[in-house]
Design a protein around this motif. Structure first.
Motif, PDB file in Angstrom:
ATOM      1  N   ILE A  17       0.849  -1.202   0.000  1.00  0.00           N
ATOM      2  CA  ILE A  17       0.000   0.000   0.000  1.00  0.00           C
ATOM      3  C   ILE A  17       0.884   1.252   0.000  1.00  0.00           C
ATOM      4  O   ILE A  17       0.634   2.207  -0.740  1.00  0.00           O
ATOM      5  N   ALA A  18       1.957   1.232   0.800  1.00  0.00           N
ATOM      6  CA  ALA A  18       2.878   2.379   0.844  1.00  0.00           C
ATOM      7  C   ALA A  18       3.570   2.551  -0.503  1.00  0.00           C
ATOM      8  O   ALA A  18       3.731   3.679  -1.006  1.00  0.00           O
ATOM      9  N   LEU A  20       2.381   1.533  -3.429  1.00  0.00           N
ATOM     10  CA  LEU A  20       1.377   2.034  -4.384  1.00  0.00           C
ATOM     11  C   LEU A  20       1.079   3.509  -4.143  1.00  0.00           C
ATOM     12  O   LEU A  20       0.911   4.285  -5.088  1.00  0.00           O
ATOM     13  N   LEU A  21       1.021   3.897  -2.894  1.00  0.00           N
ATOM     14  CA  LEU A  21       0.795   5.305  -2.567  1.00  0.00           C
ATOM     15  C   LEU A  21       1.961   6.160  -3.052  1.00  0.00           C
ATOM     16  O   LEU A  21       1.755   7.219  -3.649  1.00  0.00           O
ATOM     17  N   ALA A  22       3.197   5.688  -2.851  1.00  0.00           N
ATOM     18  CA  ALA A  22       4.384   6.418  -3.322  1.00  0.00           C
ATOM     19  C   ALA A  22       4.384   6.486  -4.849  1.00  0.00           C
ATOM     20  O   ALA A  22       4.694   7.531  -5.448  1.00  0.00           O
ATOM     21  N   GLY A  24       1.754   6.356  -6.801  1.00  0.00           N
ATOM     22  CA  GLY A  24       0.672   7.271  -7.164  1.00  0.00           C
ATOM     23  C   GLY A  24       1.095   8.731  -7.003  1.00  0.00           C
ATOM     24  O   GLY A  24       0.792   9.582  -7.833  1.00  0.00           O
ATOM     25  N   LEU A  25       1.785   9.017  -5.897  1.00  0.00           N
ATOM     26  CA  LEU A  25       2.278  10.385  -5.676  1.00  0.00           C
ATOM     27  C   LEU A  25       3.294  10.768  -6.749  1.00  0.00           C
ATOM     28  O   LEU A  25       3.298  11.892  -7.254  1.00  0.00           O
ATOM     29  N   ASP A  28       1.408  11.382  -9.962  1.00  0.00           N
ATOM     30  CA  ASP A  28       0.704  12.660  -9.858  1.00  0.00           C
ATOM     31  C   ASP A  28       1.674  13.821 -10.014  1.00  0.00           C
ATOM     32  O   ASP A  28       1.364  14.818 -10.682  1.00  0.00           O
TER      33      ASP A  28
END
Length: 158
Positions: A17-18, A20-22, A24-25, A28
């Motif tokens: 999750i971390a 994927l979040l990284a 995604g950031l 973006d």
């Protein structure tokens, strides 16, 4: 052991999750970077299009036709420069002709002054001859002198 396994799965899930979040950031951030670049280029293209529209006096010009319009402006400018150069050469030539004609005018004015002095001298001689008729017995000599004086005036162009 199951507790360790559950903890390991939980930690792995958190790491995924971390990640994927990284990810995604990061995506973006890249999207925002390229969006800003696009906005800058779009603004610059709009300014170029507006300038070409004004320069070509073509308010309906589209972006796709800008390169062709710039080529036409370049051809027009090149033609204008050639015309201006030709006119400058003609003006220079007229200036040289003016100087030449002024010199000729000065020469002719000097010749006219000489001829005017000669005319004045001939008129003075005619006046003297008219005042002093000479010998009446020799009328033919007086007539010849008058004819000679008149012929001299005629030769001088008066």
């Amino acid at each position: 052991m199951i507790a360790y396994l559950k903890s390991a799965v939980g930690i792995a899930t958190m790491l995924v999750i971390a990640a994927l979040l990284a990810w995604g950031l990061r995506v973006d951030h890249l999207r925002a970077y390229w969006h800003d670049k696009y906005d800058v280029i779009s603004d610059q293209a709009g300014k170029v299009l507006d300038s070409v529209r004004i320069a070509s006096d073509n308010p309906d010009l589209e972006w796709e036709d800008t390169a062709t319009q710039i080529d036409q402006l370049d051809a027009s400018l090149t033609q204008w420069k050639g015309t201006a150069q030709t006119q400058s050469q003609m003006i220079d030539e007229l200036g040289r002709d003016t100087e030449r004609l002024r010199a000729e005018n000065a020469e002719l004015a000097a010749k006219v002054a000489v001829l005017n002095r000669k005319r004045a001298e001939l008129i003075r001689r005619l006046d003297e001859d008219a005042m002093d008729p000479g010998d009446r017995a020799d009328c033919w000599a007086q007539i010849r002198e008058a004819e000679d004086a008149l012929n001299q005036l005629y030769k001088e162009g008066f």
